[in-house]
Design a protein around this motif. Structure first.
Motif, PDB file in Angstrom:
ATOM      1  N   ASP A  76     -16.919 -17.875   9.216  1.00 24.64           N
ATOM      2  CA  ASP A  76     -16.543 -16.577   8.656  1.00 24.64           C
ATOM      3  C   ASP A  76     -17.289 -15.445   9.350  1.00 24.64           C
ATOM      4  O   ASP A  76     -16.706 -14.404   9.683  1.00 24.64           O
ATOM      5  N   ARG A  77     -18.594 -15.649   9.582  1.00 26.65           N
ATOM      6  CA  ARG A  77     -19.373 -14.601  10.256  1.00 26.65           C
ATOM      7  C   ARG A  77     -18.907 -14.401  11.693  1.00 26.65           C
ATOM      8  O   ARG A  77     -18.789 -13.263  12.167  1.00 26.65           O
ATOM      9  N   ASP A  78     -18.629 -15.516  12.386  1.00 25.11           N
ATOM     10  CA  ASP A  78     -18.196 -15.408  13.781  1.00 25.11           C
ATOM     11  C   ASP A  78     -16.839 -14.727  13.885  1.00 25.11           C
ATOM     12  O   ASP A  78     -16.617 -13.872  14.763  1.00 25.11           O
ATOM     13  N   LEU A  79     -15.919 -15.085  12.996  1.00 22.34           N
ATOM     14  CA  LEU A  79     -14.588 -14.479  13.039  1.00 22.34           C
ATOM     15  C   LEU A  79     -14.654 -13.001  12.654  1.00 22.34           C
ATOM     16  O   LEU A  79     -13.945 -12.176  13.236  1.00 22.34           O
ATOM     17  N   ALA A  80     -15.521 -12.677  11.693  1.00 25.22           N
ATOM     18  CA  ALA A  80     -15.686 -11.271  11.315  1.00 25.22           C
ATOM     19  C   ALA A  80     -16.277 -10.476  12.476  1.00 25.22           C
ATOM     20  O   ALA A  80     -15.882  -9.326  12.719  1.00 25.22           O
ATOM     21  N   GLU A  81     -17.208 -11.089  13.209  1.00 20.43           N
ATOM     22  CA  GLU A  81     -17.783 -10.412  14.378  1.00 20.43           C
ATOM     23  C   GLU A  81     -16.720 -10.163  15.433  1.00 20.43           C
ATOM     24  O   GLU A  81     -16.662  -9.078  16.031  1.00 20.43           O
ATOM     25  N   ILE A  82     -15.862 -11.153  15.673  1.00 17.61           N
ATOM     26  CA  ILE A  82     -14.786 -10.977  16.658  1.00 17.61           C
ATOM     27  C   ILE A  82     -13.866  -9.845  16.229  1.00 17.61           C
ATOM     28  O   ILE A  82     -13.431  -9.025  17.044  1.00 17.61           O
ATOM     29  N   THR A  83     -13.569  -9.782  14.927  1.00 16.42           N
ATOM     30  CA  THR A  83     -12.724  -8.698  14.415  1.00 16.42           C
ATOM     31  C   THR A  83     -13.379  -7.349  14.651  1.00 16.42           C
ATOM     32  O   THR A  83     -12.733  -6.389  15.094  1.00 16.42           O
ATOM     33  N   ARG A  84     -14.694  -7.252  14.358  1.00 13.97           N
ATOM     34  CA  ARG A  84     -15.393  -5.975  14.559  1.00 13.97           C
ATOM     35  C   ARG A  84     -15.406  -5.581  16.025  1.00 13.97           C
ATOM     36  O   ARG A  84     -15.259  -4.394  16.360  1.00 13.97           O
ATOM     37  N   ILE A  85     -15.603  -6.561  16.911  1.00 13.79           N
ATOM     38  CA  ILE A  85     -15.587  -6.247  18.345  1.00 13.79           C
ATOM     39  C   ILE A  85     -14.207  -5.745  18.745  1.00 13.79           C
ATOM     40  O   ILE A  85     -14.079  -4.784  19.505  1.00 13.79           O
ATOM     41  N   GLY A  86     -13.171  -6.387  18.217  1.00 13.56           N
ATOM     42  CA  GLY A  86     -11.807  -5.947  18.525  1.00 13.56           C
ATOM     43  C   GLY A  86     -11.517  -4.550  18.014  1.00 13.56           C
ATOM     44  O   GLY A  86     -10.744  -3.805  18.608  1.00 13.56           O
ATOM     45  N   GLU A  87     -12.174  -4.168  16.900  1.00 16.23           N
ATOM     46  CA  GLU A  87     -11.995  -2.836  16.332  1.00 16.23           C
ATOM     47  C   GLU A  87     -12.919  -1.803  16.976  1.00 16.23           C
ATOM     48  O   GLU A  87     -12.807  -0.610  16.685  1.00 16.23           O
ATOM     49  N   GLY A  88     -13.849  -2.265  17.807  1.00 14.66           N
ATOM     50  CA  GLY A  88     -14.797  -1.348  18.424  1.00 14.66           C
ATOM     51  C   GLY A  88     -15.948  -0.975  17.527  1.00 14.66           C
ATOM     52  O   GLY A  88     -16.648   0.015  17.782  1.00 14.66           O
ATOM     53  N   SER A  89     -16.190  -1.725  16.466  1.00 19.97           N
ATOM     54  CA  SER A  89     -17.295  -1.412  15.565  1.00 19.97           C
ATOM     55  C   SER A  89     -18.504  -2.299  15.798  1.00 19.97           C
ATOM     56  O   SER A  89     -19.473  -2.252  15.037  1.00 19.97           O
ATOM     57  N   GLN A  90     -18.468  -3.125  16.832  1.00 18.93           N
ATOM     58  CA  GLN A  90     -19.610  -3.941  17.209  1.00 18.93           C
ATOM     59  C   GLN A  90     -19.535  -4.199  18.706  1.00 18.93           C
ATOM     60  O   GLN A  90     -18.454  -4.219  19.293  1.00 18.93           O
ATOM     61  N   GLY A  91     -20.685  -4.393  19.319  1.00 17.04           N
ATOM     62  CA  GLY A  91     -20.742  -4.635  20.757  1.00 17.04           C
ATOM     63  C   GLY A  91     -21.793  -3.752  21.398  1.00 17.04           C
ATOM     64  O   GLY A  91     -22.678  -3.218  20.722  1.00 17.04           O
ATOM     65  N   THR A  92     -21.688  -3.567  22.693  1.00 10.19           N
ATOM     66  CA  THR A  92     -22.614  -2.717  23.442  1.00 10.19           C
ATOM     67  C   THR A  92     -21.827  -1.694  24.229  1.00 10.19           C
ATOM     68  O   THR A  92     -20.865  -2.039  24.929  1.00 10.19           O
ATOM     69  N   LEU A  93     -22.225  -0.430  24.106  1.00  9.10           N
ATOM     70  CA  LEU A  93     -21.581   0.671  24.820  1.00  9.10           C
ATOM     71  C   LEU A  93     -22.583   1.251  25.803  1.00  9.10           C
ATOM     72  O   LEU A  93     -23.691   1.638  25.411  1.00  9.10           O
ATOM     73  N   TYR A  94     -22.208   1.328  27.070  1.00  8.56           N
ATOM     74  CA  TYR A  94     -23.087   1.856  28.113  1.00  8.56           C
ATOM     75  C   TYR A  94     -22.671   3.294  28.422  1.00  8.56           C
ATOM     76  O   TYR A  94     -21.574   3.533  28.928  1.00  8.56           O
ATOM     77  N   LEU A  95     -23.550   4.225  28.085  1.00 11.00           N
ATOM     78  CA  LEU A  95     -23.242   5.654  28.188  1.00 11.00           C
ATOM     79  C   LEU A  95     -24.239   6.344  29.113  1.00 11.00           C
ATOM     80  O   LEU A  95     -25.455   6.277  28.888  1.00 11.00           O
ATOM     81  N   GLY A  96     -23.738   7.025  30.133  1.00 10.01           N
ATOM     82  CA  GLY A  96     -24.587   7.809  31.016  1.00 10.01           C
ATOM     83  C   GLY A  96     -24.543   9.278  30.641  1.00 10.01           C
ATOM     84  O   GLY A  96     -23.576   9.754  30.041  1.00 10.01           O
ATOM     85  N   PHE A  97     -25.595  10.003  30.996  1.00 12.87           N
ATOM     86  CA  PHE A  97     -25.617  11.439  30.700  1.00 12.87           C
ATOM     87  C   PHE A  97     -26.531  12.155  31.681  1.00 12.87           C
ATOM     88  O   PHE A  97     -27.475  11.563  32.213  1.00 12.87           O
TER      89      PHE A  97
END
Length: 295
Positions: A76-97
């Motif tokens: 359940d936790r793994d599938l929920a994590e995959i869902t969040r990644i698919g929604e863009g609410s989990q993961g890593t974002l690399y931002l330059g400035f």
């Protein structure tokens, strides 16, 4: 064996009654009995002792109950994590400035993003506009907040805000007490500036108030960011022309003077790779403050 077999078994193990477990699962009791028998066949172990009146866990069933709870919890936790990644609410974002945007609205959009998506790790990287655009194009960054970027294949930009240039002089400079200056009046003085490698377009736009006078500025010292430029100017090594926001942290021994007869402006952009429609990227773009900085 499927995850549903484990869910069926846990319902029976919790209720110790096939009728109540079937009602809880919203399936017919005979079908539930068949699924439990199927699971016992797959595992080669008897899981339940059944009589006409009672249902009890066997030693193997007790172990499976414990393990099934853990397995389904992980699933359940793994599938929920995959869902969040698919929604863009989990993961890593690399931002330059570019550092000169630090006092301005764009990074407040990053703060709002972090508050709304706390499971996303935002990795920040500062640098010259040209270097950030190169890293973006080659996949090293997901987005970049840059100033007056040169067009680059495979990337798209959208303006965030525009602001004027100002003159910066040491406090003891002969014209430091003026209420305004023209580019032509600055052209005779040595300059402190950033290198052309930081970005061709940004370099030319920043110097445009002086270039319009028909004379090339005499750059005697280069520095890698505006903080260093401003402190070198304050120390008397020269003058400079800077975006207004870049001077917000200028030392007290520097004088900031508006430029007269000058319509040159600098624009901050958000850049991302063309065709990148990942929710992680779109979620940040939706929170960026696309507005103009008034004069």
């Amino acid at each position: 064996m499927e995850l549903r077999h484990l869910r069926y078994f846990l319902a029976v193990a919790d209720e110790l009654h096939f009728g109540r477990a079937a009602a809880r699962l919203h399936i017919a009791q005979p079908a539930l009995t068949q699924q439990i028998q199927r699971l016992e066949t797959l595992l080669g172990a008897k899981l339940l002792d059944r009589t006409s009146r009672t249902v009890a866990l066997t030693p193997a069933g007790a172990v499976l109950q414990e393990r099934a709870i853990a397995l389904l919890g992980h699933a359940d936790r793994d599938l929920a994590e995959i869902t969040r990644i698919g929604e863009g609410s989990q993961g890593t974002l690399y931002l330059g400035f570019v550092p000169s945007v630090l006092p301005l609205e764009p990074l407040r959009g990053v703060r709002a993003f972090r508050e709304q998506f706390p499971l996303v790790q935002v990795e920040l990287a500062e640098g010259f506009t040209s270097h950030l655009m190169e890293r973006l194009a080659t996949g090293g960054l997901d987005l970049a907040i840059v100033r007056d970027p040169d067009p680059r294949p495979g990337t798209v930009t959208a303006p965030l805000m525009t602001e004027p240039f100002v003159a910066v002089l040491p406090a003891d400079h002969p014209v430091a007490d003026r209420s305004s200056l023209t580019g032509a009046e600055l052209a005779d003085y040595p300059m402190v500036f950033f290198p052309r490698a930081a970005g061709e377009l940004a370099y030319e736009k920043n110097l445009s108030p002086l270039l319009k006078s028909g004379r090339r500025p005499r750059i005697v010292q280069e520095a890698t960011n505006w903080t260093i430029v401003l402190y070198l100017v304050a120390a008397g090594l020269g003058v400079t022309v800077a975006p207004r926001s870049a001077t917000f942290t200028a030392p007290a021994s520097a004088r900031i003077i508006p430029l007269a007869d000058c319509d040159a402006e600098t624009t901050i952009y958000i850049a991302n790779r063309a065709g990148d429609e990942r929710p992680l990227v779109r979620n940040l773009l939706d929170l960026m403050p696309f507005q103009a900085l008034g004069r």
